[in-house]
Design a protein around this motif. Structure first.
Motif, mmCIF file in Angstrom:
data_model
loop_
_atom_site.group_PDB
_atom_site.id
_atom_site.type_symbol
_atom_site.label_atom_id
_atom_site.label_comp_id
_atom_site.label_asym_id
_atom_site.label_seq_id
_atom_site.Cartn_x
_atom_site.Cartn_y
_atom_site.Cartn_z
ATOM 1 N N LEU A 1 0.834 -1.207 0.000
ATOM 2 C CA LEU A 1 0.000 0.000 0.000
ATOM 3 C C LEU A 1 0.865 1.252 0.000
ATOM 4 C CD1 LEU A 1 -2.799 -1.012 2.555
ATOM 5 C CD2 LEU A 1 -3.011 -0.777 0.085
ATOM 6 N N ARG A 2 2.010 1.154 0.683
ATOM 7 C CA ARG A 2 2.897 2.304 0.783
ATOM 8 C C ARG A 2 3.527 2.664 -0.569
ATOM 9 N NH1 ARG A 2 6.173 0.763 5.940
ATOM 10 N NH2 ARG A 2 4.230 0.295 7.003
ATOM 11 N N THR A 3 3.663 1.636 -1.446
ATOM 12 C CA THR A 3 4.304 1.908 -2.735
ATOM 13 C C THR A 3 3.356 2.583 -3.718
ATOM 14 O OG1 THR A 3 3.705 -0.253 -3.585
ATOM 15 C CG2 THR A 3 5.856 -0.067 -2.527
ATOM 16 N N VAL A 4 2.044 2.629 -3.397
ATOM 17 C CA VAL A 4 1.109 3.311 -4.287
ATOM 18 C C VAL A 4 1.318 4.818 -4.116
ATOM 19 C CG1 VAL A 4 -1.323 3.702 -4.811
ATOM 20 C CG2 VAL A 4 -0.552 1.432 -4.086
ATOM 21 N N PRO A 5 1.669 5.513 -5.211
ATOM 22 C CA PRO A 5 1.979 6.945 -5.088
ATOM 23 C C PRO A 5 0.785 7.742 -4.571
ATOM 24 C CG PRO A 5 2.296 6.162 -7.353
ATOM 25 C CD PRO A 5 1.757 5.034 -6.589
ATOM 26 N N ASN A 6 1.065 8.709 -3.745
ATOM 27 C CA ASN A 6 0.001 9.508 -3.151
ATOM 28 C C ASN A 6 -0.766 10.309 -4.205
ATOM 29 O OD1 ASN A 6 -0.981 9.478 -0.609
ATOM 30 N ND2 ASN A 6 0.848 10.412 0.289
ATOM 31 N N THR A 7 -0.090 10.568 -5.352
ATOM 32 C CA THR A 7 -0.753 11.340 -6.402
ATOM 33 C C THR A 7 -2.004 10.626 -6.888
ATOM 34 O OG1 THR A 7 0.796 10.289 -7.902
ATOM 35 C CG2 THR A 7 1.290 12.539 -7.229
ATOM 36 N N ILE A 8 -1.966 9.290 -6.881
ATOM 37 C CA ILE A 8 -3.133 8.522 -7.306
ATOM 38 C C ILE A 8 -4.306 8.808 -6.373
ATOM 39 C CG2 ILE A 8 -4.065 6.194 -7.611
ATOM 40 C CD1 ILE A 8 -2.006 6.529 -9.635
ATOM 41 N N ARG A 9 -4.016 8.756 -5.076
ATOM 42 C CA ARG A 9 -5.064 9.008 -4.082
ATOM 43 C C ARG A 9 -5.612 10.436 -4.264
ATOM 44 N NH1 ARG A 9 -1.112 6.370 -1.161
ATOM 45 N NH2 ARG A 9 -1.703 4.314 -0.391
ATOM 46 N N GLU A 10 -4.677 11.349 -4.389
ATOM 47 C CA GLU A 10 -5.091 12.747 -4.488
ATOM 48 C C GLU A 10 -5.927 12.989 -5.738
ATOM 49 O OE1 GLU A 10 -1.267 14.440 -4.130
ATOM 50 O OE2 GLU A 10 -1.242 14.146 -1.945
ATOM 51 N N GLY A 11 -5.501 12.342 -6.840
ATOM 52 C CA GLY A 11 -6.262 12.468 -8.079
ATOM 53 C C GLY A 11 -7.675 11.968 -7.910
ATOM 54 N N SER A 12 -7.788 10.850 -7.227
ATOM 55 C CA SER A 12 -9.096 10.253 -6.993
ATOM 56 C C SER A 12 -9.979 11.173 -6.154
ATOM 57 C CB SER A 12 -8.934 8.894 -6.307
ATOM 58 O OG SER A 12 -10.180 8.292 -6.125
ATOM 59 N N TYR A 13 -9.364 11.709 -5.077
ATOM 60 C CA TYR A 13 -10.139 12.638 -4.238
ATOM 61 C C TYR A 13 -10.583 13.849 -5.050
ATOM 62 C CZ TYR A 13 -8.340 10.068 -0.210
ATOM 63 O OH TYR A 13 -8.038 9.108 0.686
ATOM 64 N N ALA A 14 -9.665 14.332 -5.885
ATOM 65 C CA ALA A 14 -9.946 15.545 -6.643
ATOM 66 C C ALA A 14 -11.164 15.372 -7.527
ATOM 67 C CB ALA A 14 -8.726 15.925 -7.490
ATOM 68 N N LEU A 15 -11.361 14.111 -7.949
ATOM 69 C CA LEU A 15 -12.507 13.851 -8.814
ATOM 70 C C LEU A 15 -13.763 13.544 -8.013
ATOM 71 C CD1 LEU A 15 -10.521 11.894 -11.449
ATOM 72 C CD2 LEU A 15 -11.781 14.009 -11.861
ATOM 73 N N GLY A 16 -13.679 13.650 -6.715
ATOM 74 C CA GLY A 16 -14.876 13.540 -5.892
ATOM 75 C C GLY A 16 -15.099 12.174 -5.266
ATOM 76 N N ALA A 17 -14.126 11.279 -5.385
ATOM 77 C CA ALA A 17 -14.309 9.958 -4.791
ATOM 78 C C ALA A 17 -14.172 10.018 -3.278
ATOM 79 C CB ALA A 17 -13.259 8.992 -5.357
ATOM 80 N N THR A 18 -14.890 9.144 -2.605
ATOM 81 C CA THR A 18 -14.724 9.061 -1.160
ATOM 82 C C THR A 18 -13.470 8.246 -0.863
ATOM 83 O OG1 THR A 18 -15.965 7.027 -1.046
ATOM 84 C CG2 THR A 18 -17.222 9.055 -0.802
ATOM 85 N N LYS A 19 -13.140 8.209 0.402
ATOM 86 C CA LYS A 19 -11.930 7.472 0.801
ATOM 87 C C LYS A 19 -12.067 5.984 0.444
ATOM 88 C CE LYS A 19 -8.499 7.355 4.318
ATOM 89 N NZ LYS A 19 -7.883 8.164 5.352
ATOM 90 N N TRP A 20 -13.226 5.441 0.774
ATOM 91 C CA TRP A 20 -13.459 4.030 0.506
ATOM 92 C C TRP A 20 -13.387 3.733 -0.991
ATOM 93 C CZ3 TRP A 20 -13.295 -0.791 1.097
ATOM 94 C CH2 TRP A 20 -14.162 -1.657 0.423
ATOM 95 N N GLN A 21 -13.988 4.609 -1.804
ATOM 96 C CA GLN A 21 -13.947 4.402 -3.257
ATOM 97 C C GLN A 21 -12.513 4.481 -3.777
ATOM 98 O OE1 GLN A 21 -16.739 7.499 -4.145
ATOM 99 N NE2 GLN A 21 -18.379 6.050 -4.621
ATOM 100 N N THR A 22 -11.763 5.373 -3.206
ATOM 101 C CA THR A 22 -10.366 5.511 -3.617
ATOM 102 C C THR A 22 -9.584 4.236 -3.316
ATOM 103 O OG1 THR A 22 -10.485 7.863 -3.144
ATOM 104 C CG2 THR A 22 -8.284 6.889 -3.307
ATOM 105 N N ILE A 23 -9.773 3.733 -2.098
ATOM 106 C CA ILE A 23 -9.032 2.529 -1.699
ATOM 107 C C ILE A 23 -9.442 1.343 -2.566
ATOM 108 C CG2 ILE A 23 -8.750 0.855 0.151
ATOM 109 C CD1 ILE A 23 -9.070 3.218 2.112
ATOM 110 N N TRP A 24 -10.733 1.168 -2.715
ATOM 111 C CA TRP A 24 -11.236 -0.030 -3.390
ATOM 112 C C TRP A 24 -10.931 -0.010 -4.888
ATOM 113 C CZ3 TRP A 24 -12.480 -4.591 -1.750
ATOM 114 C CH2 TRP A 24 -13.246 -5.448 -2.551
ATOM 115 N N ASN A 25 -11.085 1.161 -5.510
ATOM 116 C CA ASN A 25 -10.947 1.220 -6.962
ATOM 117 C C ASN A 25 -9.552 1.576 -7.442
ATOM 118 O OD1 ASN A 25 -13.653 0.576 -7.660
ATOM 119 N ND2 ASN A 25 -14.248 2.614 -6.948
ATOM 120 N N GLN A 26 -8.772 2.276 -6.620
ATOM 121 C CA GLN A 26 -7.450 2.729 -7.082
ATOM 122 C C GLN A 26 -6.306 2.079 -6.336
ATOM 123 O OE1 GLN A 26 -7.810 4.379 -9.656
ATOM 124 N NE2 GLN A 26 -9.936 4.995 -9.402
#
Lengths: 280, 357
Positions: A155-180
């Motif tokens: 999980l640590r190797t997944v770049p934070n930019t991916i998470r941030e991108g997901s949030y930026a598009l309106g995804a919730t935390k759970w959606q970000t984790i599950w889908n990205q």
């Protein structure tokens, strides 16, 4: 002078690698020369017997497959969920560090301790009896720390930019984790699972402790069935006075190795596919 | 609607998440079947019935051989045998988890009490004789026989670090080091050897090569000219070419004067003493009411003589098996050996105990 050191270091490294490979080759050669002649279709389809020539591993092989499949099914979701909590939700507090430390410690606990825990908790308290389920639950506990630790690494190797991108598009935390995050971390998760299950499949002590049988004339027919596993069968053969059983033990180890390698091969194929897809 | 933008950016799609989800679903499905769990050893599925045994690893080969033959002869009955050790076997037996306990020693007073608490009545049945062989390397020509007193000199706790040469046991033996090998300290063989020789179970010197795997002892003794060790008779028999057997003299004339070599005959007639003992199975009276358990025990008694010899133990002879079978038929419960030392119990004494019941 510096060049020399460079060459020397390379050869020392190569030597170390060859020692490890030679040990593996010697082991395989020894097993094949001792037990290769015992390997046959009959050996795979026969059950235990007091006559070495008639004895086979069918019951133990099926028992091992049942137990390890169920162990994976229990350890994977629990381990991944725990790692997600620690990595994605948990804070960097003192408590979190304390939990981390204890998970690492759990990985180093001798397996027989897990056997005693399994006997008290699963076999007796939860009344699972000496079933495949009790065995798998015990081995899942054993596998859990490794799965948790390797999942966290992944999980640590997944770049934070991916998470941030997901949030930026309106995804919730759970959606970000599950889908990205999780799909990207999957190769690392699977590597951890392979390591954990490879350890679990060779375990004898915790399963003997929870009361896995030694002589059983049938393969498990469900998760509540009684069972035995390959390492127990091999252990039993090695300790017999009749020398002919040594060949059976060697052949039994070969079967266990093939089972282990094919299990790893499947996981590696799944992982590589996933990695390719991740890059695409 | 919320999902739409996520789909647009999602990198690796679908499959892994699906497989992960299905794994989760599988686990929940498994957990849901949990209601079907049963902890009793008696039931089974698919129309077959089950007879369950557990206990001593010494008795295991015998029970396994009987189970194997019984299943060939009887359709629809499965027999399972575990190795939890005699103590572990009795624990399960008194909890009602198994039908029959394999035991290399008689049930102890505390185990009788534990069974009493749960209302488990049992029938005690001797099934075979087990002997311990004293062996040396074939090159050790001087070791022609040994007395129980000499064995005690060698193995007593006080001998530790002091008795280190052959000539300290007997002056005529060489002035060379003696190397000791013995069964692992957790084994029934060790308990029994120390009880028979030193008079107290688990009391012996600690400076000897011990292994739970008796094959390691065979290996060690056969490669060391100065070795002496004790191991189960079955392991000697299978490795007779690599080991030399030492006859044992118990200094008592009533069971054959002089040193006696262990053999199926001397063990059977009770002249190889004190290193032979009876081993048992304990059958739950309640379980014996089930036809498959009754059939199994009857089969056990009928075929013990042949099968016991096949796995390198010594049978008790038709007379005793007959009497024990009768006692089983009458469901005569309780133990005559409980809490007693069975070291050196001979067939004659066994017979007398059987007659007295």
């Amino acid at each position: 002078m510096r060049k020399h050191a460079d060459v020397i270091f390379e050869f020392v490294s190569l030597g170390a690698l060859l020692v490890a490979l030679a040990a593996l080759a010697a082991l395989v050669f020894d097993l094949v020369s001792d037990g290769g002649s015992r390997l046959s279709w009959q050996f795979l389809t026969n059950i235990a017997s007091r006559n070495a020539e008639n004895a086979g591993v069918y019951h133990a092989l099926m028992g091992s497959i049942w137990v390890i499949a169920l162990t994976g099914a229990l350890a994977l979701p629990a381990g991944v969920a725990a790692a997600i909590y620690l990595e994605e939700y948990g804070s960097r507090s003192r408590t979190a560090r304390f939990i981390e430390l204890n998970i690492s410690n759990l990985a180093a606990v001798p397996s027989i301790i897990y056997g005693l825990l399994g006997l008290g908790l699963f076999v007796r308290l939860m009344a699972m009896g000496q079933s495949v389920m009790a065995g798998a639950a015990t081995l899942a506990l054993l596998a859990l720390p490794v799965v948790i630790m390797s999942t966290r690494e992944a999980l640590r190797t997944v770049p934070n930019t991916i998470r941030e991108g997901s949030y930026a598009l309106g995804a919730t935390k759970w959606q970000t984790i599950w889908n990205q995050v999780l799909p990207m971390a999957l190769p690392g998760v699977l590597t951890g699972l392979i390591l954990a299950l490879s350890r679990a499949i060779g375990e004898t002590a915790p399963l003997i402790t929870i009361g896995a049988l030694t002589y059983i004339p049938f393969a498990p027919d469900g998760i509540w069935s009684k069972f035995t596993v390959l390492p127990i069968q091999v252990f039993n053969w090695v300790s017999r006075p009749q020398p002919e059983f040594k060949a059976n033990a060697a052949a039994g180890i070969l079967v266990l190795m093939v089972l282990l390698l094919s299990m790893n091969a499947i996981a590696i194929v799944v992982r590589d596919r996933q990695q390719r897809r991740g890059r695409a | 609607m919320l999902l739409l933008p996520i789909r647009l950016v999602s990198l690796p799609q679908g499959k892994p998440v699906v497989s992960l989800a299905s794994v989760v679903a599988l686990v929940f499905a498994l957990a849901a079947c949990g209601g079907g769990a049963n902890s009793s050893g008696a039931s089974s599925s698919g129309g077959t019935t089950l007879v369950t045994l557990d206990g001593s690893s010494t008795v295991f080969p015998i029970s396994e051989a009987v189970a194997e033959e019984f299943q060939k002869a009887t359709a629809g009955v499965n027999v399972t045998v575990g190795i939890s050790g005699t103590g572990g076997g009795f624990q399960k037996f008194c909890r009602g988890e198994i039908d029959i306990a394999d035991a290399s020693r008689p049930i102890s007073a505390s185990e009788v009490a534990a069974c009493g608490k749960t209302g488990i009545e049992f029938i005690e049945m001797p099934v075979a004789y087990d002997g311990i062989a004293i062996t040396v390397n074939p090159k050790a020509a001087w070791a022609d026989k040994i007395t129980v007193a000499e064995l005690k000199t060698l193995w007593a706790p006080e001998a530790q670090g002091k008795v280190t040469k052959w000539n300290q046991i007997r002056a005529s033996w060489p002035d060379r080091e003696i190397h000791l090998f013995g069964a692992g300290v957790d084994s029934g063989t060790y308990d029994y050897f120390t009880e028979a020789i030193n008079g107290k179970a688990k009391a012996s010197r600690g400076d000897f090569t011990s292994s739970e795997d008796d094959n390691v002892l065979v290996q060690g003794i056969s490669n060391d000219e100065l070795a002496i060790g004790f191991l189960p008779f079955a392991y000697y028999e299978e490795n007779a070419a690599r080991l030399k057997l030492v006859p044992v003299d118990d200094d008592k004339a009533d069971n054959g004067a002089g040193a006696v070599l262990p053999s199926p005959e001397t063990i059977k007639i009770g002249s190889y003493q004190p290193l032979s003992r009876p081993v048992f199975i304990y059958v739950s009276k309640k379980a014996a009411d089930r036809p498959e358990v009754q059939q199994f025990v009857e089969f056990y008694m009928k075929n013990a003589e042949t099968l016991v010899r096949e796995v390198n133990y010594v049978g008790l002879g038709p007379e005793i098996y007959g009497m024990v079978s009768d006692r089983f038929a009458k469901r005569h419960t309780g133990s005559v050996f409980s809490g007693q030392n069975t070291v050196g119990v001979t067939i004659d004494q066994l017979l007398n105990k059987e007659r007295a019941q």
